[in-house]
Scaffold this motif. Structure first.
Motif, PDB file in Angstrom:
ATOM      1  N   TYR A 107      50.034  39.852  34.840  1.00  0.00           N
ATOM      2  CA  TYR A 107      49.476  40.250  36.133  1.00  0.00           C
ATOM      3  C   TYR A 107      49.606  39.101  37.129  1.00  0.00           C
ATOM      4  CZ  TYR A 107      46.398  42.296  39.577  1.00  0.00           C
ATOM      5  OH  TYR A 107      45.895  42.821  40.753  1.00  0.00           O
ATOM      6  N   HIS A 146      47.096  38.866  42.102  1.00  0.00           N
ATOM      7  CA  HIS A 146      45.659  38.624  42.313  1.00  0.00           C
ATOM      8  C   HIS A 146      45.244  38.721  43.778  1.00  0.00           C
ATOM      9  CE1 HIS A 146      46.211  37.124  38.231  1.00  0.00           C
ATOM     10  NE2 HIS A 146      44.917  37.334  38.066  1.00  0.00           N
ATOM     11  N   THR A 184      41.480  41.449  41.663  1.00  0.00           N
ATOM     12  CA  THR A 184      41.311  40.606  40.474  1.00  0.00           C
ATOM     13  C   THR A 184      40.558  41.386  39.408  1.00  0.00           C
ATOM     14  OG1 THR A 184      39.232  39.731  41.318  1.00  0.00           O
ATOM     15  CG2 THR A 184      41.212  38.474  41.839  1.00  0.00           C
ATOM     16  N   ARG A 185      40.710  40.935  38.175  1.00  0.00           N
ATOM     17  CA  ARG A 185      39.942  41.545  37.094  1.00  0.00           C
ATOM     18  C   ARG A 185      38.477  41.111  37.254  1.00  0.00           C
ATOM     19  NH1 ARG A 185      40.697  42.171  31.215  1.00  0.00           N
ATOM     20  NH2 ARG A 185      42.650  41.039  31.156  1.00  0.00           N
ATOM     21  N   LYS A 231      38.217  40.457  45.333  1.00  0.00           N
ATOM     22  CA  LYS A 231      39.248  39.413  45.424  1.00  0.00           C
ATOM     23  C   LYS A 231      38.820  38.132  44.714  1.00  0.00           C
ATOM     24  CE  LYS A 231      41.560  41.930  48.528  1.00  0.00           C
ATOM     25  NZ  LYS A 231      42.828  42.581  48.301  1.00  0.00           N
ATOM     26  N   ASN A 285      47.192  29.756  44.797  1.00  0.00           N
ATOM     27  CA  ASN A 285      47.716  30.755  43.852  1.00  0.00           C
ATOM     28  C   ASN A 285      48.887  31.557  44.410  1.00  0.00           C
ATOM     29  OD1 ASN A 285      46.510  32.515  45.676  1.00  0.00           O
ATOM     30  ND2 ASN A 285      45.699  33.852  44.087  1.00  0.00           N
ATOM     31  N   THR A 315      51.009  36.269  43.115  1.00  0.00           N
ATOM     32  CA  THR A 315      49.700  35.620  43.289  1.00  0.00           C
ATOM     33  C   THR A 315      49.039  35.488  41.923  1.00  0.00           C
ATOM     34  OG1 THR A 315      48.874  37.773  44.062  1.00  0.00           O
ATOM     35  CG2 THR A 315      49.262  36.101  45.731  1.00  0.00           C
ATOM     36  N   GLY A 358      46.369  33.960  38.839  1.00  0.00           N
ATOM     37  CA  GLY A 358      44.936  33.880  38.567  1.00  0.00           C
ATOM     38  C   GLY A 358      44.683  33.000  37.366  1.00  0.00           C
TER      39      GLY A 358
END
Ligand code: PLP
Length: 428
Positions: A47, A50, A54-55, A248, A340, A399, A401
């Protein structure tokens, strides 16, 4: 076409995916090429998007769960059960206020960045009209803002307001020296984003806030990409209003906040009940607000270390792509940039098609172009910073993370190399 015998391009197979992608290549005569995808293993996802979202952090989900399961009381009720929800909201407000050096009563919960941006601009224009009957206000902003600002400005223009887009340089930085001459007698707000969502450029927010103060304007910043990733001090920076969005920075979707400096009498945007000190009506999203408070606390505590980790990976990604893939332009500002974010324009390819092919390899990235009309449409950000249309069509945004690894970065570069090479060959 990927040769099946090339093992480096054929990951272990879990299920066969035979994908036909249609590329639109060639900028004058559109050449359509059919591209048959090879079989891929889809058991791992990398992934790298981001900036899109985001997670949710596990601690955030844990903090929210009691407010979804047990403490479902309405925070506006007078009994103790409702008070539990009210207390949770106020705790989150206190945490968030402390992260930006604001007062608690200056934080207003919203449904996210889009609502916060709409509120700030539309009600600043309303406030001006209220104080100057019969005269529409004028808004100063940048041409690289998110659509939450750009489309709001278009709506305000249709309603009679003036909007001026400040000049930006080729890295997306607003040229502060040229901003003052754009101020008019009826200018009521200057709104410039803290950091850009596509190219990651961090804007000269303090200088712009200073300019706004000097000219008696409200200064608003869309900090959706910056909050939780950069330290922000609204008092020291002279920020009057600031938008942020929980998803975010490891929080849930559908919740955000607008910071409004106490001295600004911004009218409410949504009418109804008396929630949020009569400024934002509607029963509060209690679990969401609790989750955002937790995410705010954690992201600020971990910020320094995470930025260092993510930046190392980002720098490796940039180094390898620039060294190993020819005819690529790195976009944005190298120094004033989110740690990032890496954004490139690959000459001779369509970014959206490349993003689809990366997806078949389990890699999630964003492209700067949208193919919805058949002809790739380049982003307004690329246009504003003067990227030629042909090159802008090949934009890809990565992007990163905290969960990414160096191995993922290397894997991504390997896949990208082949995809770009094959797309370019197919275009010839
Ligand atoms: N502003 C910026 C800079 C963004 O990047 C985004 C979302 O990507 C938004 C506003 C909109 O935020 P939300 O998704 O919370 O509505």
């Amino acid at each position: 076409r990927m040769p099946a015998e090339d093992k480096s391009r054929v990951p272990d197979t879990m299920g066969f995916l035979n994908l036909l992608c249609i590329f639109n290549i060639g900028h004058q005569n559109s050449v359509f090429v059919l591209y048959e995808k090879w079989s891929v293993k889809m058991n791992k996802m990398i992934y790298l998007d981001h900036a899109a979202t985001t997670r949710m952090l596990p601690e955030v989900l844990e903090a929210m769960t009691p407010y979804q399961k047990e403490y479902y009381g309405n925070p506006s009720t007078i009994y103790e059960f409702g008070e539990k929800s009210r207390e949770a909201i106020e705790n989150a407000r206190a945490v968030i206020a402390s992260t930006i050096h604001a007062r608690e009563e200056e934080i207003f919960f919203t449904s996210g960045g889009t609502e916060s941006d709409n509120w700030a601009l539309k009600e600043a224009a309303n406030l001006y009209r209220r104080n100057h009957p019969g005269i529409h206000g004028h808004i100063l902003t940048s041409p690289i803002e998110h659509h939450a600002i750009i489309h709001t400005c278009q709506e305000l223009t249709a309603m009679g307001c003036g909007v001026t887009y400040l000049p930006v340089d080729e890295t997306g930085l607003v040229i502060v020296g040229k901003a003052e001459e754009c101020i008019r007698e009826n200018t009521c707000i200057l709104s410039v984003m803290y950091a850009n969502n596509e190219i990651g450029t961090i804007e000269p927010v303090e200088e712009l806030a200073f300019l706004a103060k000097k000219n008696d304007l409200i200064f608003h910043t869309d900090a959706v990409q910056a909050y939780g990733h950069l330290p922000i001090d609204v008092r020291r920076s002279g920020i009057d209003m600031l938008s942020a969005s929980a998803h975010k920075f490891g929080g849930p979707k559908g919740v955000g906040f607008l910071y409004i400096r106490k001295e600004i009498d911004l009218p409410s945007f949504i009418q109804g009940g008396a929630q949020e000190s009569n400024r934002r009506a509607g029963t509060e999203n209690v679990p969401g607000i609790v989750g955002m408070g937790k995410a705010a606390e954690l992201s600020h505590r971990r910020m320094g270390e995470e930025n260092r980790r993510v930046k190392k990976m980002r720098d490796r990604l940039v180094y390898r792509i620039m060294r190993e893939i020819p005819d690529v332009k790195f976009m944005g500002n190298m120094k004033k940039r989110l740690s990032n974010n890496a954004n490139f324009c690959f000459n001779g390819i369509v970014g959206e098609s490349a993003a689809i092919l990366l997806d078949t390899q389990g890699i999630c990235v964003s492209s700067g172009s949208a193919c919805s009309t058949g002809q790739p449409e380049v982003s307004h950000v690329m246009k504003a910073i003067g990227v030629p249309e042909g090159l802008a069509q090949g934009a890809l945004r990565f992007t990163l993370g905290a969960e990414n690894t160096m191995e993922e970065i290397d894997y991504t570069v390997e896949k990208l190399k082949y995809i770009v090479e094959d797309m370019r060959k197919a275009a010839v």
